[in-house]
Design an enzyme around this catalytic site. Structure first.
Site, short mmCIF file in Angstrom:
data_model
loop_
_atom_site.label_atom_id
_atom_site.label_comp_id
_atom_site.label_asym_id
_atom_site.label_seq_id
_atom_site.Cartn_x
_atom_site.Cartn_y
_atom_site.Cartn_z
N GLN A 90 0.85 -1.20 0.00
CA GLN A 90 0.00 0.00 0.00
C GLN A 90 0.88 1.24 0.00
OE1 GLN A 90 -2.85 0.36 3.20
NE2 GLN A 90 -3.23 2.52 2.76
N CYS A 96 -6.53 1.45 2.22
CA CYS A 96 -6.50 0.11 2.82
C CYS A 96 -7.79 -0.68 2.62
CB CYS A 96 -6.15 0.19 4.31
SG CYS A 96 -7.26 1.22 5.28
N HIS A 167 -7.36 1.06 10.18
CA HIS A 167 -6.72 0.38 9.05
C HIS A 167 -7.40 -0.96 8.78
CE1 HIS A 167 -3.50 -0.65 6.31
NE2 HIS A 167 -3.19 -1.72 7.00
N ASP A 182 -1.74 -7.45 4.68
CA ASP A 182 -1.75 -6.05 5.11
C ASP A 182 -0.72 -5.32 4.26
OD1 ASP A 182 -1.33 -3.62 6.35
OD2 ASP A 182 -1.21 -4.42 8.38
#
Length: 229
Positions: A90, A96, A167, A182
């Protein structure tokens, strides 16, 4: 949120299954293939209420000093890349939610049909052979997704603000392993053995541990993406 390698920031997606459904369906997931549902609690009785089979789990949590410390420890311990897992970094702030959905769909393309020629069909074909950083750059420069994300981000029940401290991450089962995906981390994190039938329960155990380590925080949310029967 992002460890922003770029100055680009989007408005954050709301943890709202209706918004996420319209977003996914508009980008090429057929409504009769998959749907997002709220997970109202992590005990067995409430998990049983979630439509099965569950294909992926999205988890929204507050970024705290404790969660950041854990992220750095995990990154330092990460070894070789996980084969067969679709993963992307990211670089866009507040992207996200979209990256969580891309991680979810990118790892279940064998389970659900994407409309031929749709945005998601083209996205995964275009990025299939890219590494996680190349996928991040592809998304960052993708105007079509930026517009779609913006529409979804302003469709929620609360007014969208770029200033957030929460997040999204994704949990999915690939090759018999539960992975945490993630985009702020160095790569996929394996949480041990799992299966499509136990994915929700396995993810719930990891999420419960995470919540227990952050007892002063309350802003958590869990959404399941389930296969339509």
């Amino acid at each position: 949120m992002a460890d922003s390698a770029s100055a680009k920031r989007w408005l954050p997606l709301e943890a709202n299954p209706d918004v996420m459904n319209q977003f996914l369906w508009g980008l090429g997931v057929a409504p009769d293939e998959a749907e997002c549902f709220d997970v109202y609690g992590l005990d067995e009785e409430l998990l049983e209420m979630v439509p099965k089979p569950v294909l992926a789990v999205l988890f929204l949590y507050p970024i705290t000093a404790k969660s950041e410390e854990e992220r750095i420890l995990q990154d330092n311990a990460l070894k070789e890349p996980s084969g067969g897992v679709y993963f992307m970094k990211q670089t866009v702030g507040n992207a996200c939610g979209t990256i969580g959905l891309l991680h979810a769909v990118g790892n279940i393309t064998s389970e659900i049909k994407l409309a031929e020629g749709s945005y998601l069909d083209n996205f995964f074909k275009s990025t299939a052979k890219m590494d996680p950083s190349e996928r991040a750059a592809f998304l960052e420069n993708d105007r079509e997704m930026e517009v779609a994300h913006s529409v979804a981000a302003t469709a929620g029940d609360t007014e969208a603000s770029a200033d957030v401290d929460t997040h999204f991450i994704c949990f999915t089962c690939v090759n018999g392993q539960l992975y945490e995906l993630d985009g702020r981390k160095a790569g996929p994190i394996s949480h041990g053995a799992s299966s499509p039938s136990t994915l929700l329960q396995d993810a719930a155990k990891v999420i419960q541990k995470f919540i227990a380590k952050n007892p002063d925080s309350i802003n958590f949310n869990v959404i399941a993406i389930s296969k339509k029967q």
